[in-house]
Design an enzyme around this catalytic site. Structure first.
Site, PDB file in Angstrom:
ATOM      1  N   ASP A 249       9.515   2.231   0.001  1.00 16.57           N
ATOM      2  CA  ASP A 249       8.414   3.014   0.766  1.00 16.57           C
ATOM      3  C   ASP A 249       8.185   2.811   1.684  1.00 16.57           C
ATOM      4  O   ASP A 249       8.266   1.734   2.633  1.00 16.57           O
ATOM      5  CB  ASP A 249       6.967   2.634   0.599  1.00 16.57           C
TER       6      ASP A 249
ATOM      7  N   LYS B 107       4.809   8.799   8.909  1.00 21.12           N
ATOM      8  CA  LYS B 107       4.622   8.476  10.791  1.00 21.12           C
ATOM      9  C   LYS B 107       5.478   9.316  11.945  1.00 21.12           C
ATOM     10  O   LYS B 107       5.703  10.059  11.969  1.00 21.12           O
ATOM     11  CB  LYS B 107       5.109   7.469  10.598  1.00 21.12           C
TER      12      LYS B 107
ATOM     13  N   TYR C  28       0.930  -1.023  -0.307  1.00 21.12           N
ATOM     14  CA  TYR C  28       0.370  -0.263  -0.205  1.00 21.12           C
ATOM     15  C   TYR C  28       0.880   0.962   0.447  1.00 21.12           C
ATOM     16  O   TYR C  28       1.732   0.842   0.732  1.00 21.12           O
ATOM     17  CB  TYR C  28      -1.014  -0.087   1.276  1.00 21.12           C
TER      18      TYR C  28
END
Length: 482
Positions: free
Chosen positions: A294, A322, A199
């Site tokens: 990623d 994050k 994702y």
């Protein structure tokens, strides 16, 4: 754990046979009035049995969530939070601190979601909160350069092997959108390769065989995404070297980049096979394509320099998020200087953001990374996560359940299947119905896991040995009931 005070826990441990509504403990040897048995010395206090025996309830959460469904699609602002894959009532959170969280019904949980990764030093860290309070005195957003951007940029560049220049944005999705546009601009090519179950945010080109909430909800490729938006998105199973070689053979000179989670977290926890990342690095170089990691999830979590430091593989470009925002909205993409110089205003590839580099996110990120630099930080994450996952898997073995799983540093996951799990197809063999029952049972035992079989879990510097042992004991108890 059901709503209770520390006093209630003391009562439960030491007077499990007492039925009297009120007990009086004194500084003399304490005596339980009904049975007149003497025990150790403690302080004087009054304990209500009713308080401790309060049952686990989500009544207030249910009321709030029902109202939310009238106001927001599905009652949430991100799909996985709706508990659709595990059933039952979603928990509405009131507060967090350290490794624990409390819902609006007063239930307390040991948290292994950590706001989906950012809370690596623990929730509501005192030093971070104090720094944010000082920064807020100067303002929350400038829409102009601030010195804090330089400070965090220098920390990121010094830590992450691939990053020579960095651009801050506001989310992981935005970072992946920017890095994709940059890769296409730099190479002059359109096609990209992504992996099934990985994702990279909800931008149109990535919503092809995606993970995270798409996998959790079992959705097909999203409606509203034009075929033209995904026409140049090629997919392959994660860890499948032959499939990658075949894609390059069939699309010679057309592939701009490979983008991947170096350790998958959005299909559950799936690490790369030993040679997989090396082959990706070699094949992209050989074909004039870029390799993009990623690291929104793995950055500063697997190691201070991320997965690329941990595995010793340096990509061309990297996305982050994050952890580098310390719990505030943030994202970033960066990489080789010659590539990053294409980003406006240095170059022609346009990307902008009103709140990018805002002082609050920069402050939280700076102080979070400072804590991670302290000696022993990653050793602590490795130790507690190892004990956690081994304890859960041992509990599964003792109770007769097929389970497999693993961890790296402060990231972990397990599946209700024999395994091994090397890709999303393997992950889908899991017994998701059993996971749902396990999840709800753990919730009642005071353990908050990600509400999906297809999401990784996270530990933090705030997690203690007591947290881990309590979680393992809860897991064994729940597994015996399945």
């Amino acid at each position: 754990m059901a709503a209770s005070s520390g006093v209630g826990i003391l009562w439960q441990t030491n007077f499990t046979q007492c039925q009297r509504p009120t007990l009086v403990f004194s500084t003399s040897p304490r005596r339980c009035i009904p049975c007149s048995s003497s025990t150790a010395t403690t302080i004087r206090m009054t304990v209500s049995v009713d308080e401790k025996q309060k049952t686990f309830t989500l009544q207030k959460s249910e009321e709030a969530f029902n109202k939310a469904k009238e106001l927001m699609p599905g009652g949430v602002n991100s799909p996985v939070r709706a508990f659709m894959s595990v059933g039952g009532q979603p928990v509405v959170i009131d507060s967090v601190k350290g490794s624990h969280m409390w819902d609006i019904d007063g239930n307390e949980y040991i948290d292994y979601v950590g706001s989906w990764g950012p809370a690596i030093i623990g929730h509501a860290d005192d030093e971070v909160l104090a720094a944010l309070a000082e920064t807020m005195k100067k303002g929350t957003s400038f829409g102009a350069p601030c010195l804090l951007e330089n400070t965090l940029a220098e920390m990121v560049i010094s830590a992450v092997p691939s990053i020579e220049m960095v651009r801050f944005v506001n989310s992981g999705t935005e970072a992946c959108m920017g890095v994709l546009r940059l890769a296409r601009a730099f190479t002059g090519r359109s096609k990209i390769i992504k992996f099934e179950g990985c994702y990279h945010g909800h931008a149109d080109p990535f919503l092809v065989k995606a993970g995270s909430g798409v996998a959790t909800l079992g959705l097909p490729d999203s409606p509203g995404v034009p075929k033209a938006a995904t026409h140049d998105t090629l997919t392959a199973p994660y860890n499948d070297i032959a499939a990658i070689k075949s894609l390059f053979d069939d699309n010679k000179g057309e592939i701009a980049a490979i983008i991947l989670e170096p350790v998958v977290g959005n299909s559950g926890f799936i690490p790369p096979k030993l040679e997989f990342l090396d082959v990706l690095r070699d094949i992209t170089k050989e074909n004039g394509a870029l390799l993009i990691f990623d690291e929104v999830m793995t950055g500063f979590r697997l190691a201070y320099g991320g997965a690329q430091e941990y595995f010793g593989i340096t990509p061309d470009l990297t996305t982050l998020g994050k952890v580098i925002g310390g719990g505030l909205p943030v994202g970033a993409y960066g990489g080789r200087r010659d590539i990053m110089q294409m980003v406006a205003p240095a170059g022609p590839m346009y990307q902008a953001g009103t709140l990018s580099g805002n002082p609050l996110a920069m402050t939280a990120g700076i102080h979070t990374l400072k804590r991670l630099k302290q000696p022993g930080a990653y050793e602590h994450l490795d130790k507690i996560t190892s004990e956690l996952i081994q304890g859960i898997l041992d509990a599964g073995k003792k109770t007769g359940h097929a389970m497999c799983g693993g961890y790296i540093s402060g990231m972990f996951g397990f599946f209700f299947t024999h395994g091994p799990v090397h890709n999303f197809s393997d992950a889908k063999k899991s017994d998701t119905a059993k996971f749902a029952k396990f999840y709800r049972g753990m919730l009642e035992e005071g353990v908050y896991l990600a509400p999906s079989q297809f999401e990784a879990g996270f530990t933090s510097l705030a997690h203690t040995a007591e947290d881990i042992q309590q979680t393992i004991a809860a897991a064994e108890k729940v597994l015996r009931q399945l």
